[in-house]
Design a protein around this motif. Structure first.
Motif, PDB file in Angstrom:
ATOM      1  N   ILE A  73     -20.472  -2.755  -4.461  1.00 46.81           N
ATOM      2  CA  ILE A  73     -19.338  -2.590  -3.560  1.00 46.81           C
ATOM      3  C   ILE A  73     -19.116  -1.101  -3.339  1.00 46.81           C
ATOM      4  O   ILE A  73     -19.045  -0.335  -4.296  1.00 46.81           O
ATOM      5  CB  ILE A  73     -18.075  -3.233  -4.145  1.00 46.81           C
ATOM      6  N   SER A  74     -19.037  -0.696  -2.104  1.00 47.31           N
ATOM      7  CA  SER A  74     -18.964   0.723  -1.795  1.00 47.31           C
ATOM      8  C   SER A  74     -17.534   1.152  -1.496  1.00 47.31           C
ATOM      9  O   SER A  74     -16.880   0.619  -0.606  1.00 47.31           O
ATOM     10  CB  SER A  74     -19.849   1.050  -0.584  1.00 47.31           C
ATOM     11  N   PHE A  75     -17.040   2.122  -2.275  1.00 47.11           N
ATOM     12  CA  PHE A  75     -15.764   2.756  -1.987  1.00 47.11           C
ATOM     13  C   PHE A  75     -15.984   4.250  -1.775  1.00 47.11           C
ATOM     14  O   PHE A  75     -15.091   5.062  -1.973  1.00 47.11           O
ATOM     15  CB  PHE A  75     -14.786   2.539  -3.145  1.00 47.11           C
ATOM     16  N   GLU A  76     -17.188   4.613  -1.387  1.00 48.01           N
ATOM     17  CA  GLU A  76     -17.535   6.020  -1.283  1.00 48.01           C
ATOM     18  C   GLU A  76     -16.977   6.646  -0.021  1.00 48.01           C
ATOM     19  O   GLU A  76     -16.714   5.980   0.975  1.00 48.01           O
ATOM     20  CB  GLU A  76     -19.060   6.193  -1.305  1.00 48.01           C
ATOM     21  N   ARG A  77     -16.826   7.960  -0.043  1.00 44.74           N
ATOM     22  CA  ARG A  77     -16.348   8.725   1.103  1.00 44.74           C
ATOM     23  C   ARG A  77     -17.283   8.508   2.290  1.00 44.74           C
ATOM     24  O   ARG A  77     -18.489   8.495   2.154  1.00 44.74           O
ATOM     25  CB  ARG A  77     -16.288  10.213   0.752  1.00 44.74           C
ATOM     26  N   GLY A  78     -16.696   8.349   3.456  1.00 39.22           N
ATOM     27  CA  GLY A  78     -17.474   8.172   4.668  1.00 39.22           C
ATOM     28  C   GLY A  78     -17.799   6.720   4.958  1.00 39.22           C
ATOM     29  O   GLY A  78     -18.120   6.374   6.079  1.00 39.22           O
ATOM     30  N   ASN A  89     -15.668   4.072   3.596  1.00 37.60           N
ATOM     31  CA  ASN A  89     -14.422   3.316   3.656  1.00 37.60           C
ATOM     32  C   ASN A  89     -13.264   4.217   3.290  1.00 37.60           C
ATOM     33  O   ASN A  89     -13.230   4.769   2.194  1.00 37.60           O
ATOM     34  CB  ASN A  89     -14.483   2.127   2.699  1.00 37.60           C
ATOM     35  N   ASP A  90     -12.303   4.356   4.199  1.00 40.91           N
ATOM     36  CA  ASP A  90     -11.099   5.121   3.937  1.00 40.91           C
ATOM     37  C   ASP A  90      -9.931   4.188   3.660  1.00 40.91           C
ATOM     38  O   ASP A  90      -8.789   4.472   3.993  1.00 40.91           O
ATOM     39  CB  ASP A  90     -10.775   6.031   5.133  1.00 40.91           C
ATOM     40  N   PHE A  91     -10.227   3.073   3.043  1.00 37.32           N
ATOM     41  CA  PHE A  91      -9.243   2.053   2.731  1.00 37.32           C
ATOM     42  C   PHE A  91      -8.056   2.663   1.993  1.00 37.32           C
ATOM     43  O   PHE A  91      -8.210   3.253   0.922  1.00 37.32           O
ATOM     44  CB  PHE A  91      -9.926   0.979   1.888  1.00 37.32           C
ATOM     45  N   GLY A  92      -6.855   2.546   2.581  1.00 35.91           N
ATOM     46  CA  GLY A  92      -5.641   2.996   1.917  1.00 35.91           C
ATOM     47  C   GLY A  92      -5.464   4.491   1.841  1.00 35.91           C
ATOM     48  O   GLY A  92      -4.549   4.979   1.176  1.00 35.91           O
ATOM     49  N   CYS A  93      -6.292   5.245   2.502  1.00 32.46           N
ATOM     50  CA  CYS A  93      -6.236   6.708   2.419  1.00 32.46           C
ATOM     51  C   CYS A  93      -5.004   7.234   3.148  1.00 32.46           C
ATOM     52  O   CYS A  93      -4.689   6.819   4.263  1.00 32.46           O
ATOM     53  CB  CYS A  93      -7.510   7.287   3.029  1.00 32.46           C
ATOM     54  N   MET A 104       0.840  -1.200   0.000  1.00 35.98           N
ATOM     55  CA  MET A 104       0.000   0.000   0.000  1.00 35.98           C
ATOM     56  C   MET A 104       0.876   1.251   0.000  1.00 35.98           C
ATOM     57  O   MET A 104       1.902   1.305   0.696  1.00 35.98           O
ATOM     58  CB  MET A 104      -0.926   0.005   1.213  1.00 35.98           C
ATOM     59  N   PRO A 105       0.527   2.272  -0.769  1.00 39.88           N
ATOM     60  CA  PRO A 105       1.374   3.460  -0.869  1.00 39.88           C
ATOM     61  C   PRO A 105       1.611   4.164   0.459  1.00 39.88           C
ATOM     62  O   PRO A 105       2.645   4.798   0.658  1.00 39.88           O
ATOM     63  CB  PRO A 105       0.618   4.359  -1.857  1.00 39.88           C
ATOM     64  N   ARG A 106       0.670   4.041   1.400  1.00 46.16           N
ATOM     65  CA  ARG A 106       0.876   4.694   2.687  1.00 46.16           C
ATOM     66  C   ARG A 106       2.046   4.093   3.445  1.00 46.16           C
ATOM     67  O   ARG A 106       2.605   4.714   4.349  1.00 46.16           O
ATOM     68  CB  ARG A 106      -0.393   4.609   3.540  1.00 46.16           C
ATOM     69  N   VAL A 107       2.439   2.859   3.078  1.00 46.04           N
ATOM     70  CA  VAL A 107       3.540   2.199   3.766  1.00 46.04           C
ATOM     71  C   VAL A 107       4.858   2.901   3.444  1.00 46.04           C
ATOM     72  O   VAL A 107       5.593   3.319   4.335  1.00 46.04           O
ATOM     73  CB  VAL A 107       3.602   0.709   3.379  1.00 46.04           C
ATOM     74  N   SER A 108       5.169   3.050   2.151  1.00 44.56           N
ATOM     75  CA  SER A 108       6.406   3.738   1.770  1.00 44.56           C
ATOM     76  C   SER A 108       6.296   5.239   2.011  1.00 44.56           C
ATOM     77  O   SER A 108       7.270   5.890   2.385  1.00 44.56           O
ATOM     78  CB  SER A 108       6.729   3.463   0.302  1.00 44.56           C
ATOM     79  N   MET A 132     -12.173  11.187  -3.183  1.00 48.41           N
ATOM     80  CA  MET A 132     -11.752   9.839  -3.575  1.00 48.41           C
ATOM     81  C   MET A 132     -10.230   9.736  -3.507  1.00 48.41           C
ATOM     82  O   MET A 132      -9.522  10.731  -3.384  1.00 48.41           O
ATOM     83  CB  MET A 132     -12.242   9.485  -4.983  1.00 48.41           C
ATOM     84  N   HIS A 133      -9.737   8.503  -3.593  1.00 45.90           N
ATOM     85  CA  HIS A 133      -8.296   8.269  -3.647  1.00 45.90           C
ATOM     86  C   HIS A 133      -8.034   6.957  -4.364  1.00 45.90           C
ATOM     87  O   HIS A 133      -8.899   6.080  -4.439  1.00 45.90           O
ATOM     88  CB  HIS A 133      -7.688   8.240  -2.247  1.00 45.90           C
TER      89      HIS A 133
END
Length: 831
Positions: A460-465, A467-471, A387-391, A428-429
């Motif tokens: 499948i929901s990736f909408e704001r509020g 799921n902040d998955f990987g944000c 995940m980009p947040r890792v690096s 979004m991200h």
């Protein structure tokens, strides 16, 4: 040297970008795995009231683990060629260990713990909108998903069910999404469901997906459209014309008709490097005007290339667009960083490398890190996804003070790391590798398959509020009008590093300006203000920002408070204006500085105090005057805090003639804030009248060694008697003094000797009340002041540094008469 293709490792085909290693070899154990069945998209039913799905994926995976996979004995047989999957697994294992050792994995691994390969469905933990769900009734519980693998510590896998496995561990082994060399944001249903991975071309950024991110945001995100403010009103605002390398005035661009309405520009956020670094010259004045120098650092030339490739023309870079030699104009633009970044259409963030010569990976000469990937069978390739947040979390960029506000104030960010690009706007991200099953509404085919059926991706929901998955960054900030959150920003910023101490408040000035601009609609007495970096926050009824009725703080004599076990009453101050203004400042002074005891050894002798603990150029009473500690906001609430009724504050400035001018905090409040905000002039001293006590401290070494040995420990109070053995967790050099000692057998006639006890002053400005039944107990906030000698009007004078804030809880065994005798009212000068 073994050819990587013989190991089955994937290398991008130069023609179509797909991976086609010849004859991938699998060991005897791995060859028995039906990879195609395991990693093919399938309809995953959810069994009622069960944690595990009813498909067979976990049965297959568990059976493999039971036979010793992925470390079969045959893999160690030297007569066999290396197994491509075992080799891939080992490479992923090394990468995951590296992530853990660098603090980059949420699951920090114990030094004896071996990461374990684990399986999960890629959409586990995501909110699923099932087909047929109406008014809370669901008729079908199915979703297209795919199996995935992950490396985590053995002690954590039991927490996976009903959680987002990606978010918790930060890595995954995913099947590759088949498609073109540069796949876009969306994919057709035929490509399969679940989360998948895109192949990265090391030497070339995927501009297609970046363009789709920007297009989607600009066409459908209301909150990302921009700020009502205009940068043209910023005095001297300039941008770089990326087609000509000229540095142009925004006012001139509009006046000449080259831009209609507004100047659309991109901003760059990067790590400056050291001043005077070779190849980093400033703008050059030529016959045709101000231009960039001929030699540019790689990050600058790469940013210019990205701007042009994305269809923009103008770029703002602080080092070239802020007049570095015009101090008044430079200060104005630094203070208005909030407008500069919030009005830009995009902020490019250079999060790779340690300086400006590193460049943006994938744009020109700097290539991205090769993906760990393998093709295990025809049509099935796997990629190790980090995940980009890792690096990003361990990048140099993420440690720098200036970059904090640059990202926080931007509405769109495009981040370049060594592994990929990442995009985030207010709503979004996404990143360049992870392929999400986004619905058809994000692309041109409208969410319908050829048979006209609705696309399963819509469930499948990736909408704001939701799921902040990987944000990586905070979502759209809506609390700028709430003054209480200013301390949250300061706490985060204070953990960053600055090359120059004098930049401390400049590097967060844009955030302060943001708060000020969002509070202009309030009455003057209800607005936030900033005094040498301290948020001076108004008292509001019920602590609610929607209620504009000020509440007068309660005050009492601190001597009276100390002399009672139970405080019977406290009164509202008679002079409401005086109490509000004074107690607001007192509240802002009661911030905490938390020290990490593991760092005490590196903080050196008392002679190193200034370089290790203090920021030069700032007084001790503001958080900006300290470093290498964690700043925490004051724990003060007007409803539960009692202030000292005798407190008064004066501020001393030095005028142009070098003479001290004293201002009253209450009577001259407007003038003080004007000096602080408009002219950035900070006072030399605060004169505070309050209740104080003489105190003595001694250092306690936990190891039991003598005072000459550096190490862990803490301070204890030895006097006054009623506070004996109270602990102060702070480094030894914070309070400790040294004295010259002669006549020793050392080679030098004098040497430094540490004093066994140090004298300090404790000032009690407020107390927090706690109710126990009908009794009101209290915890007194004691500001520990360290005496120092400074020159004042050419003469040495004893002043004080604010060194620590101690919360002292009242105890039944206190000797009340002794406490009263130890307290006195006096005026101290804080420097």
């Amino acid at each position: 040297m073994v050819d990587p293709t013989d190991l089955g490792l994937s290398y991008p085909d130069p023609i179509n970008g797909l991976n086609h290693p010849p004859r991938p070899h699998l060991c005897s154990a791995c060859s028995q795995i039906d990879f195609k069945t395991l990693f093919t998209s399938h309809e995953r039913p959810l069994a009622a009231n069960e944690k595990r799905q009813t498909c067979k994926c976990f049965d297959i995976f568990d059976a493999l683990l039971g036979h010793g996979w992925t470390h079969p004995k045959s893999a160690n047989n030297s007569s066999e060629p290396p197994c491509c999957f075992c080799k891939f697994h080992d490479e992923c294992l090394l990468r995951s260990k590296d992530m853990a050792s660098g603090g980059r994995n949420v699951f920090r691994l114990d030094h004896l713990e071996e990461p374990r390969l684990w399986g999960f469905h890629s959409l586990a933990g995501f909110p699923i909108k099932h087909r047929g769900c109406e008014k809370g009734k669901c008729y079908q519980h199915h979703v297209q998903d795919v199996f995935a693998l992950q490396l985590v510590g053995l002690s954590v896998y039991e927490f996976w069910y009903d959680t987002n496995a990606f978010e918790r561990a930060g890595n995954a082994i995913l099947p590759v999404v088949n498609g073109p060399k540069f796949p876009g944001l969306t994919r057709e249903r035929a490509a399969g469901g679940g989360l998948r991975a895109r192949i990265i071309i090391p030497h070339q950024v995927n501009y297609n997906i970046i363009g789709e991110w920007l297009s989607l945001c600009r066409s459908g995100h209301v909150h990302c459209d921009g700020d009502d403010a205009d940068v043209v009103t910023i005095p001297g605002f300039q941008v770089i014309d990326c087609t000509t390398s000229k540095i142009l005035s925004a006012v001139d661009l509009l006046a000449n008709g080259r831009e209609a309405g507004r100047v659309e520009y991109v901003t760059l956020s990067y790590v400056w490097g050291q001043a005077g670094e070779a190849g980093f010259n400033g703008p050059v004045m030529r016959e045709n005007g101000l231009t960039l120098p001929d030699a540019l650092p790689l990050v600058i030339s790469d940013a210019i290339e990205v701007v042009k490739r994305l269809g923009y023309r103008y770029l703002w870079i602080d080092r070239y667009c802020i007049p570095q030699n015009d101090s008044p104009l430079k200060h104005i633009q630094i203070r208005m960083m909030d407008r500069i970044y919030s009005c830009s259409v995009l902020t490019i963030i250079a999060a790779a490398g340690d300086g400006p010569e590193y460049g943006l990976p994938g744009v020109s000469s700097r290539h991205r890190t090769e993906q760990l990937s393998v093709q295990v069978t025809e049509g099935i390739s796997l990629v190790f996804y980090e995940m980009p947040r890792v690096s990003f979390g361990t990048s140099k960029w993420n440690t720098r003070g200036w970059t904090y506000q640059e990202a926080l104030l931007s509405r769109r960010r495009l981040v370049f790391t060594d592994g990929m690009t990442y995009f985030q706007c207010y709503e979004m991200h996404g990143d360049e590798v992870l392929s999400l099953p986004l619905s058809g509404r994000y692309s041109s085919f409208g969410g319908k398959d050829q048979d006209g059926q609705s696309d399963d991706f819509d469930h499948i929901s990736f909408e704001r509020g939701q799921n902040d998955f990987g944000c990586i960054f905070p979502r759209r900030i809506t609390d700028w009008s709430n003054p209480e959150t200013a301390w949250d920003r300061i706490e985060q910023f204070a953990q960053r590093q600055l090359a120059f101490d004098q930049d401390t408040l400049d590097a967060i000035a844009g955030i302060f300006e943001r708060y000020l601009s969002f509070n202009t609609w309030k009455r003057t007495e209800d607005r936030i203000s900033f005094f040498c970096g301290l948020p001076v926050i108004p008292f509001l009824r019920g602590n609610q920002i929607t209620d504009h009725l000020s509440r007068t703080p309660r005050t009492t004599s601190m001597q009276k408070l100390w002399s009672q076990y139970i405080l019977d009453s406290a009164e509202s101050a008679a002079d409401e204006t005086h109490a509000n203004l004074t107690c607001r400042l007192v509240t802002s002074l009661l911030w905490y500085c938390k020290w990490n005891s593991s760092d005490f050894k590196s903080m050196g002798m008392p002679t190193d105090r200034e370089s290790h603990l203090r920021r030069s150029g700032f007084p001790s009473w503001t958080w900006a005057g300290w470093k290498h500690c964690k700043i925490q906001s004051p724990q003060v609430d007007v409803r539960g805090t009692i202030f000292d009724s005798c407190t008064t504050v004066h501020v001393e400035y030095e005028d142009e003639a070098g003479i001290l001018q004293r201002l009253d905090w209450v009577k001259d409040n407007d003038k003080i804030h004007n000096l602080s905000h408009q002219e950035s002039r900070f006072p030399l001293y605060l004169l505070i009248k309050g209740t104080v006590m003489d105190m003595k401290l001694a250092w306690h070494t936990e190891s039991g060694a003598g005072y000459s040995k550096l190490g862990g420990g803490y301070w204890i109070i030895t006097s006054p008697q009623f506070m004996r053995k109270e602990k102060i967790l702070a480094p030894r050099c914070l309070f400790e003094d040294i004295q010259l000692q002669s006549g020793d057998d050392r080679s030098s006639s004098t040497y430094l000797m540490r004093k066994e006890e140090v004298n300090v002053l404790g000032m009690t400005l407020a107390a927090n009340m706690n109710s126990r039944g009908r009794q009101k107990l209290y915890a007194v906030l004691v500001m520990i002041l360290r005496p120092v000698t400074r020159l004042l009007n050419g003469q040495p004078e004893t002043m004080y540094e604010r060194a620590h804030l101690l919360e002292v809880h009242d105890r039944l065994d206190y000797d009340r008469p002794q406490i009263t005798g130890a307290l006195r009212e006096t005026v101290v000068r804080l420097c």
